[in-house]
Scaffold this motif. Structure first.
Motif, short mmCIF file in Angstrom:
data_model
loop_
_atom_site.label_atom_id
_atom_site.label_comp_id
_atom_site.label_asym_id
_atom_site.label_seq_id
_atom_site.Cartn_x
_atom_site.Cartn_y
_atom_site.Cartn_z
N HIS A 145 4.31 5.62 -5.56
CA HIS A 145 4.43 5.57 -6.91
C HIS A 145 3.31 5.90 -7.64
O HIS A 145 3.10 5.86 -8.85
N GLU A 146 2.03 6.23 -7.15
CA GLU A 146 0.77 6.59 -7.55
C GLU A 146 0.16 5.38 -8.40
O GLU A 146 0.13 5.68 -9.80
N GLN A 147 0.56 4.17 -7.86
CA GLN A 147 0.18 3.18 -8.90
C GLN A 147 -0.71 2.08 -7.86
O GLN A 147 -0.58 1.82 -6.83
N ASP A 148 -1.71 1.11 -8.71
CA ASP A 148 -2.45 0.25 -7.95
C ASP A 148 -1.61 -0.80 -7.54
O ASP A 148 -0.94 -1.38 -8.04
N GLY A 182 2.29 1.71 -3.33
CA GLY A 182 1.49 2.28 -4.39
C GLY A 182 1.15 3.63 -4.22
O GLY A 182 1.15 4.34 -5.12
N LYS A 183 1.15 4.14 -2.98
CA LYS A 183 1.01 5.55 -2.58
C LYS A 183 2.22 6.39 -3.15
O LYS A 183 2.17 7.46 -3.95
N GLU A 224 0.68 -1.10 -0.05
CA GLU A 224 0.02 -0.04 0.08
C GLU A 224 0.75 1.23 0.15
O GLU A 224 0.61 2.28 -0.66
#
Length: 261
Positions: free
Chosen positions: A240-243, A237-238, A234
């Protein structure tokens, strides 16, 4: 003159290694002489003691664990028996059971055996695990834990094992140079390869057949017990602004670990 000095230093170094190795062997031998008492032996031992005596010894064990936990140092059964339990070793299982109950009920901590071979124990934050909130390592509140979190993240995202150069290069990008004294951490390399390793957050292993010698990092057993891989994903993801699901392998591993715990 300089040759004699080098020879003396070499002899001194090898002597220290032998002494260190001998010390480890002696500690292992001490633990090998300790046999876990049977239920009937524990019962007979309890009959010879007053409840107050058992409570006092349990309190001493709890205090010893808490003191070690302040520095995140795992507790070896051999040390616990030798320095704290002492003459009460016949009721060792009962003392550990009561201590574990105290940690859960009073402190919200869980007593976990992270190394069954050498019988090493740590305390993990049981209340925060139970309520699915982030444990201290997962939402670092102090810079050193933040440093550790970054390293664990890199190792996890790279498949569980990374060469040390990758870690040092990553830290340099964050303006934490392992070759320079840091204002917050001091000797960065020592913190990572010595302190975090002793605390069992990291494993720092020599890679076989490398010349010059190379080392690699892996997660240590304390990290496995305390740190949620799902939360690391999580976090990444935040960052790298990635799901998080886009990292298929890591996502599968993180949620398999979460479901099994």
């Amino acid at each position: 003159m300089s040759q004699r000095k080098r020879l003396s230093n070499t002899q001194s170094s090898s002597q220290n290694k032998r002494q260190s190795s001998s010390s480890v062997t002696q500690e292992e031998d001490e633990d090998a002489t300790f046999t876990q008492p049977s239920t009937s032996q524990v019962q007979r031992g309890l009959e010879k003691l007053t409840p107050a005596q058992v409570d006092q010894k349990t309190a001493e064990v709890v205090q010893y664990f808490l003191m070690k936990d302040q520095k995140k140092i795992p507790v070896r059964r051999a040390d616990l028996v030798k320095y704290v339990v002492k003459d009460y070793r016949t009721i060792y299982p009962e003392i550990i059971k009561r201590a574990a109950r105290t940690f859960e009920q009073v402190f919200g901590l869980k007593l976990v055996e992270i190394d069954p071979k050498h019988h090493m124990y740590i305390l993990v934050n049981n209340l925060e695990t139970a309520t699915s909130r982030a444990a201290p390592v997962e939402c670092p509140t102090n810079p050193k834990m933040g440093l550790l979190f970054v390293i664990l993240s890199v190792i996890f995202m790279k498949g569980g094992t990374v060469k040390e150069n990758l870690i040092w290069n990553t830290l340099k990008k964050l303006r934490v140079d392992p070759g320079q004294k840091h204002e917050e951490f001091g000797d960065v390399k020592k913190v990572v390869t010595d302190e975090f390793v002793r605390q069992k957050y990291l494993e720092y292993l020599r890679i076989p057949h490398t010349e010059p010698v190379e080392y690699e990092f892996r997660w240590g057993p304390r990290a496995d017990a305390e740190v949620s891989k799902a939360r690391i994903l999580e976090f990444m993801g935040k960052l790298h602004e990635q799901d998080p699901r886009s990292w298929t392998q890591q996502y599968r591993e993180a949620h398999a670990t979460q479901n099994s715990s």
